[in-house]
Design an enzyme around this catalytic site. Structure first.
Site, PDB file in Angstrom:
ATOM      1  N   CYS A  12       0.846  -1.190   0.000  1.00 22.15           N
ATOM      2  CA  CYS A  12       0.000   0.000   0.000  1.00 22.15           C
ATOM      3  C   CYS A  12       0.883   1.241   0.000  1.00 22.15           C
ATOM      4  O   CYS A  12       2.107   1.152   0.052  1.00 22.15           O
ATOM      5  CB  CYS A  12      -0.948   0.013   1.201  1.00 22.15           C
ATOM      6  N   CYS A  15       3.707   1.808   2.427  1.00 29.93           N
ATOM      7  CA  CYS A  15       5.005   1.183   2.118  1.00 29.93           C
ATOM      8  C   CYS A  15       5.858   2.123   1.277  1.00 29.93           C
ATOM      9  O   CYS A  15       7.014   2.411   1.612  1.00 29.93           O
ATOM     10  CB  CYS A  15       4.801  -0.128   1.358  1.00 29.93           C
ATOM     11  N   ASP A 435       5.312  26.872 -33.310  1.00 30.27           N
ATOM     12  CA  ASP A 435       6.234  26.998 -34.430  1.00 30.27           C
ATOM     13  C   ASP A 435       5.391  26.790 -35.690  1.00 30.27           C
ATOM     14  O   ASP A 435       4.332  26.167 -35.629  1.00 30.27           O
ATOM     15  CB  ASP A 435       7.332  25.938 -34.314  1.00 30.27           C
ATOM     16  N   ASP A 631       8.666  21.151 -33.519  1.00 35.44           N
ATOM     17  CA  ASP A 631       9.064  19.845 -34.062  1.00 35.44           C
ATOM     18  C   ASP A 631      10.278  19.263 -33.345  1.00 35.44           C
ATOM     19  O   ASP A 631      10.713  18.155 -33.648  1.00 35.44           O
ATOM     20  CB  ASP A 631       9.333  19.932 -35.565  1.00 35.44           C
ATOM     21  N   ASP A 635      14.126  24.154 -32.306  1.00 38.38           N
ATOM     22  CA  ASP A 635      13.553  25.049 -31.300  1.00 38.38           C
ATOM     23  C   ASP A 635      13.718  24.487 -29.887  1.00 38.38           C
ATOM     24  O   ASP A 635      12.910  24.745 -29.009  1.00 38.38           O
ATOM     25  CB  ASP A 635      12.067  25.329 -31.592  1.00 38.38           C
TER      26      ASP A 635
END
EC number: 7.2.2.9
Length: 745
Positions: A12, A15, A435, A631, A635
């Site tokens: 759980c 832990c 872009d 892309d 950039d």
């Protein structure tokens, strides 16, 4: 140093948060995230102060088993479903023995009716045998629970183990009293809790099984991708096919792809053709036709023909490997919204144990009857009910289960989130910067018109012969146009490229070797003989008369058309109240035209990488939360500066390091989809957390007996059922994200 590894033994969120808390206190640990669902951990530490082996030892001291690789689960004699079925059968058997006579004495044989010491003892012994069998089937709760308690890291299993063990010990004591004839009154035989032990364990096992099935379904996305990864490939060597391991493939190797096989690494077709199933990238089911020169990507499936390809990436850097890494990171990382649940979980189990002990003592003291054993039984039932009804799992599953299902849904849409924070933050975006080339447009300029001072076919021949030496997208547009019109190619020599301006070469022109130049206006000496008023990408063709003078031969006007549906998708984005900007290195006329045509709010033309970076800085300084969509090729600085970076990609054209979100279907609709999915996911998480907090806030006091005077008391069995339903409800609510759909308007 950053490392990833697996941890076994977690049950759980107490832990996982306990491991994080314990290691997070160490000075040499910079960052640690533990995923309960993936059973994995990502850690960043100072390698000068420690190493992974030492970290493993620290985790082992907490009672868990860290491993570098996830070992296959040990095959047990009974499958999980069989174990669950047996638990149900033996639970019903014990309930039948303990409660059958209450419903109708005729349901039980006379020898098992609790009408005398002998039959009472025999009935109880059979209940004990059934309870021990159910406890053995659920032994993991005891092994993990007491181990965690020993290491002072109590978890959900600890609560189950303590509660049912207390009920069992009390029942054994009552059984001993019956055996020793302690009860002289025939109506005062021992009060047993064997059926409560069985019902609690059975309900918890049912809940855990539903959880695990749901987790497995949500993890199917990564499993399916990993199945697409071939272990071997056919490598061509001296015209012979050799089967080699995929990990041994290097860039430049020639591979043969057979019908029905998966592409081993990214590459390019050099001979033949085929139809490929790229659904794992784009989410689109239709096959994609590929021919010589086309790129193919690892993990995609070849349909019905064979072809040769040249590897352009090794296995480690292939598209499939990057996607698997992204999904793993997204599933293993934590969203900020989960921090509150983690903080509560870190103190939840110890607090519940303290409340249960306090409730036991209080009921023992203030119980309304003077009979000690009645008071003890009531206090014990309250103690067990409080332990069993509390549900740290509901808190722990609230966030990661939603993140897991959302990532699975995203992959079906061709979207991949870098981590949970990216999925969480996308909904907050209020400004998107696009872009232009390759993002909003096709990225493949086509010839719109030609202005020529010489014969048109000759101009096409000159331009295409030289541009064929260039990899620029504009050059490819001119070459394709000339090829469609059967323009002959000429021999060229002395090719020279001036980056950002154009290309020149010696070509046979009018019976002599002339230097022909192809490029933008700045590549030529001033040209005044041809005025072009059209909007578009201008490419001039000229002859170099001498170093200071060029003769204009003609010009091409090219146009990079917007992708299909972009205008509609940008309108969808704007309907969310998001401002849009277009940043492009193209000239003002082209950028303005594109922005107006697509309905974009603002634009900047002739933008260099630094200009794009400055614009994003400016927007962020104004308090805007900025998403950059590009892309990923030229950039990267702008993407890194933005709050959320989205890369539109086709396979290995992208480095996922630059992206928070990658769209492999190369469609602007993905941006809208990512934002809407983010909104739906956070809404789902909030619903889960609200339920988990409300459940524990209401049912723990109820289990303590606060409504006793209203004759409302919860038995341990009902508490176990409520706890199971609590965690299952969170799981099922998270599964609703599987039905998430993007509306077209």
């Amino acid at each position: 140093m950053k490392e990833s590894f697996y941890i076994e033994g977690m049950t759980c969120t107490a832990c996982s948060s306990g491991i994080e808390r314990s290691l997070g206190r160490k000075s040499f640990v910079k960052k640690i995230e533990v995923s309960l669902l993936n059973k994995s951990a990502n850690i960043e530490f100072n390698e000068n102060e420690t190493n992974l082996d030492e970290i493993f030892k620290l985790i082992e001291k907490l009672g868990y088993s860290p491993k570098k690789t996830l070992a296959e689960e040990k095959k047990e004699f009974f499958s999980p479903n069989v174990k669950l079925a047996l638990a149900v059968i033996f639970t019903l058997f014990v309930v039948y023995l303990s409660m059958g006579a209450m419903l109708s004495p005729s349901l039980l044989p006379e020898s098992l009716l609790t009408i005398n010491h002998h039959s009472n003892f025999l009935n109880a012994c059979l209940q004990l045998i059934g309870a021990l069998i159910v406890m053995h089937l659920g032994r993991d709760f005891y092994i993990q629970g007491f181990k965690a308690l020993w290491h002072r890291q109590p978890n959900m299993s600890s609560l189950i183990a303590i509660g049912t063990s207390a009920a069992l010990i009390s029942s054994l004591w009552q059984l001993y009293l019956v055996y020793t004839n302690h009860y002289t009154d025939q109506w005062s035989y021992g009060h047993y809790y064997f059926e409560s032990v069985c019902v609690i364990l059975m309900f918890v096992m049912v809940g855990k099984r539903i959880e695990n099935v749901s987790k497995d379904k949500a993890l199917d996305a990564m499993q399916a991708l990993m199945k697409n990864a071939p272990k071997t490939a056919l490598k061509m060597h001296n015209n012979q096919q050799i089967e080699v391991l995929v990990d041994s493939i290097v860039v430049g190797d020639i591979l043969k792809v057979l019908p029905g096989s998966a592409i081993a690494v990214d590459g390019e077709i050099i001979e033949g053709e085929g139809e490929l199933d790229e659904s794992m990238l784009s989410g689109e089911a239709l096959p994609v036709y590929k021919k010589v020169g086309d790129k193919v990507f690892s993990g995609t499936l070849n349909s019905n023909t064979s072809f040769l390809m040249k590897a352009t990436q090794d296995n480690k850097n292939s598209t499939l490997s990057q996607i698997i890494e992204m999904i793993h990171n997204a599933q293993s990382s934590k969203a900020e919204i989960s921090r509150l649940a983690d903080k509560v979980s870190s103190v939840f189990v110890p607090s519940v144990i303290a409340i249960a002990v306090l409730a036991f003592v209080v009921w023992l003291i203030i119980a309304p009857k003077p009979d000690f054993w009645w008071n003890f039984r009531t206090a014990l039932e309250v103690f067990v009910s409080v332990l069993v009804i509390s549900c740290p799992c509901a808190l722990g599953l609230a966030t990661p289960m939603s993140i897991l299902v959302a990532n699975q849904k995203a992959s079906s849409l061709g979207l991949f989130f870098k981590d949970a924070k990216s999925l969480e933050k996308a909904r907050l975006v209020n400004t998107i910067v696009f872009d232009k080339t390759g993002t909003l447009t096709n990225g493949k300029p086509v010839v719109k018109s030609i202005h020529s001072n010489i014969e048109l076919l000759e101009l096409l021949s000159l331009a295409s012969s030289i541009e064929k030496s260039s990899e620029h997208v504009i050059a490819k547009g001119i070459v394709e146009y000339a090829k469609e019109r059967n323009a002959p190619l000429k021999d060229i020599s002395e090719v020279k490229v001036k980056t950002g301006f154009g290309i020149s070469a010696k070509v046979d022109y009018q019976g002599a070797k002339e230097i022909i130049k192809v490029g933008n206006s700045e590549f030529f000496n001033p040209i005044n003989t041809l005025e072009i008023k059209e909007n578009g990408i201008l490419v001039f063709v000229g002859r170099a008369i001498n170093e200071k003078e060029d003769e204009l031969l003609g010009a091409f006007v090219l146009e990079d058309l917007p992708k299909k549906g972009v205008k509609e998708h940008i309108a969808q984005i704007k309907n969310l109240g998001i401002n849009t900007f277009l940043l492009s290195g193209d000239n003002r006329e082209n950028v303005k035209k594109c922005a107006l045509e697509l309905g974009i709010d603002g634009y900047i033309s002739n933008a260099k990488p630094q200009d794009k970076l400055n614009k994003i800085k400016e927007l962020k300084e104004k308090g805007r939360i900025v998403m950059m969509v590009g892309d990923g090729l030229n950039d990267a600085p702008s993407l890194a500066m933005s709050d959320v970076a989205v890369v539109m990609a086709k396979g290995s054209d992208v480095s996922v390091q630059a992206a928070d979100i990658v769209s492999f279907n190369n469609d602007i609709k993905s941006v809208y989809s990512a934002i809407k999915l983010s909104q739906a996911t956070i809404k789902n998480i909030k619903e889960n957390l609200f339920w988990a907090f409300c459940y524990n806030s209401v049912f723990i006091p109820l289990a303590c007996g606060v409504l006793y005077k209203a004759n409302i008391m919860l038995s341990p069995a009902i508490a176990g059922l409520a706890m199971s339903l609590s965690s299952v409800s969170v799981v099922l609510n998270s599964q609703r994200l599987r039905n998430f759909k993007i509306k077209d308007h």
